[in-house]
Design a protein around this motif. Structure first.
Motif, short mmCIF file in Angstrom:
data_model
loop_
_atom_site.label_atom_id
_atom_site.label_comp_id
_atom_site.label_asym_id
_atom_site.label_seq_id
_atom_site.Cartn_x
_atom_site.Cartn_y
_atom_site.Cartn_z
N GLU A 119 0.84 -1.19 0.00
CA GLU A 119 0.00 0.00 0.00
C GLU A 119 0.88 1.25 0.00
O GLU A 119 2.02 1.20 0.44
N GLU A 120 0.32 2.32 -0.51
CA GLU A 120 1.04 3.60 -0.46
C GLU A 120 1.06 4.08 0.97
O GLU A 120 0.13 3.82 1.71
N PRO A 121 2.07 4.74 1.43
CA PRO A 121 3.24 5.23 0.72
C PRO A 121 4.40 4.23 0.67
O PRO A 121 5.43 4.53 0.09
N VAL A 122 4.21 3.04 1.24
CA VAL A 122 5.28 2.04 1.26
C VAL A 122 5.65 1.62 -0.17
O VAL A 122 6.84 1.49 -0.49
N ARG A 123 4.66 1.43 -1.03
CA ARG A 123 4.94 1.02 -2.41
C ARG A 123 5.85 2.02 -3.11
O ARG A 123 6.88 1.65 -3.69
N GLY A 124 5.51 3.28 -3.03
CA GLY A 124 6.32 4.32 -3.68
C GLY A 124 7.72 4.38 -3.10
O GLY A 124 8.71 4.55 -3.83
N CYS A 125 7.82 4.20 -1.80
CA CYS A 125 9.12 4.20 -1.13
C CYS A 125 9.99 3.04 -1.62
O CYS A 125 11.15 3.23 -1.97
N LEU A 126 9.42 1.83 -1.66
CA LEU A 126 10.17 0.66 -2.11
C LEU A 126 10.57 0.77 -3.58
O LEU A 126 11.68 0.39 -3.96
N LEU A 127 9.66 1.28 -4.41
CA LEU A 127 9.98 1.44 -5.83
C LEU A 127 11.10 2.47 -6.02
O LEU A 127 11.99 2.27 -6.85
N ALA A 128 11.07 3.54 -5.23
CA ALA A 128 12.13 4.54 -5.32
C ALA A 128 13.46 3.95 -4.84
O ALA A 128 14.50 4.18 -5.47
N LEU A 129 13.43 3.17 -3.77
CA LEU A 129 14.64 2.51 -3.28
C LEU A 129 15.21 1.57 -4.34
O LEU A 129 16.42 1.50 -4.52
N CYS A 137 22.15 -6.65 -1.33
CA CYS A 137 21.16 -6.10 -0.42
C CYS A 137 19.76 -6.58 -0.81
O CYS A 137 19.58 -7.20 -1.85
N TYR A 138 18.81 -6.27 0.05
CA TYR A 138 17.41 -6.57 -0.27
C TYR A 138 16.51 -5.56 0.41
O TYR A 138 16.94 -4.81 1.30
N LEU A 139 15.25 -5.55 0.01
CA LEU A 139 14.25 -4.66 0.58
C LEU A 139 13.21 -5.49 1.31
O LEU A 139 12.83 -6.56 0.85
N SER A 140 12.75 -4.98 2.44
CA SER A 140 11.72 -5.68 3.19
C SER A 140 10.96 -4.68 4.05
O SER A 140 11.19 -3.47 3.96
N PHE A 141 10.06 -5.21 4.89
CA PHE A 141 9.24 -4.37 5.77
C PHE A 141 9.41 -4.86 7.19
O PHE A 141 9.24 -6.05 7.48
N HIS A 142 9.76 -3.94 8.10
CA HIS A 142 9.99 -4.28 9.50
C HIS A 142 8.64 -4.27 10.23
O HIS A 142 8.00 -3.24 10.34
N LYS A 143 8.24 -5.42 10.72
CA LYS A 143 6.92 -5.53 11.36
C LYS A 143 6.86 -4.77 12.69
O LYS A 143 5.84 -4.16 13.01
N LYS A 144 7.94 -4.79 13.44
CA LYS A 144 7.95 -4.10 14.74
C LYS A 144 7.90 -2.58 14.57
O LYS A 144 7.12 -1.90 15.22
N HIS A 145 8.74 -2.06 13.69
CA HIS A 145 8.81 -0.61 13.47
C HIS A 145 7.79 -0.11 12.45
O HIS A 145 7.62 1.09 12.29
N LYS A 146 7.18 -1.05 11.72
CA LYS A 146 6.19 -0.73 10.69
C LYS A 146 6.74 0.23 9.63
O LYS A 146 6.10 1.21 9.26
N LYS A 147 7.97 -0.08 9.19
CA LYS A 147 8.62 0.73 8.16
C LYS A 147 9.36 -0.19 7.19
O LYS A 147 9.84 -1.25 7.58
N PRO A 148 9.47 0.24 5.94
CA PRO A 148 10.32 -0.52 5.01
C PRO A 148 11.79 -0.33 5.39
O PRO A 148 12.13 0.64 6.09
#
Length: 113
Positions: free
Chosen positions: A12-22, A52-63
């Motif tokens: 979902e946005e804004p995570v999608r845009g952030c990951l695509l930019a990364l 490297c890789y991209l993921s989402f931190h469940k505890k911090h709720k951030k990519p």
């Protein structure tokens, strides 16, 4: 690459845009960096070696951006947590990407190879 593309599109946005930019920042860091699908995550290789890789931190709720050989890099933006080899950089999807920091970390990681 279908699963890889699906990973980004299901966010979902804004995570999608952030990951695509990364993804774009990582790929533009060096012509020898290639994307892949590994461990059900977007992964990036440098000359066929895990970078490297991209993921989402469940505890911090951030990519986050995970650097495979992160333990060898000393940078205040990188967190080791309980990882033995990798370090991560949490990214706030609601803020502008810290481009200089990301690029500096990527260049340090590339220098290890």
């Amino acid at each position: 690459m279908k699963e890889l593309d699906h990973y980004f599109m299901q966010q979902e946005e804004p995570v999608r845009g952030c990951l695509l930019a990364l993804r774009e920042v990582i790929l533009s860091a060096n012509d020898s960096i290639t994307p892949a699908w590994k461990w059900r995550l977007p992964f990036f290789y440098y000359k066929k070696k895990m970078l490297c890789y991209l993921s989402f931190h469940k505890k911090h709720k951030k990519p986050y951006l995970a650097i495979v050989e992160g333990r060898q890099i000393d940078h205040p933006a990188l967190l080791a947590e309980n990882r033995t080899r990798m370090k991560i950089m949490l990214i706030d999807p609601n803020e502008d990407l810290p481009m200089e920091t990301i690029q500096a970390i990527l260049q340090q990681a590339l220098a290890l190879y």
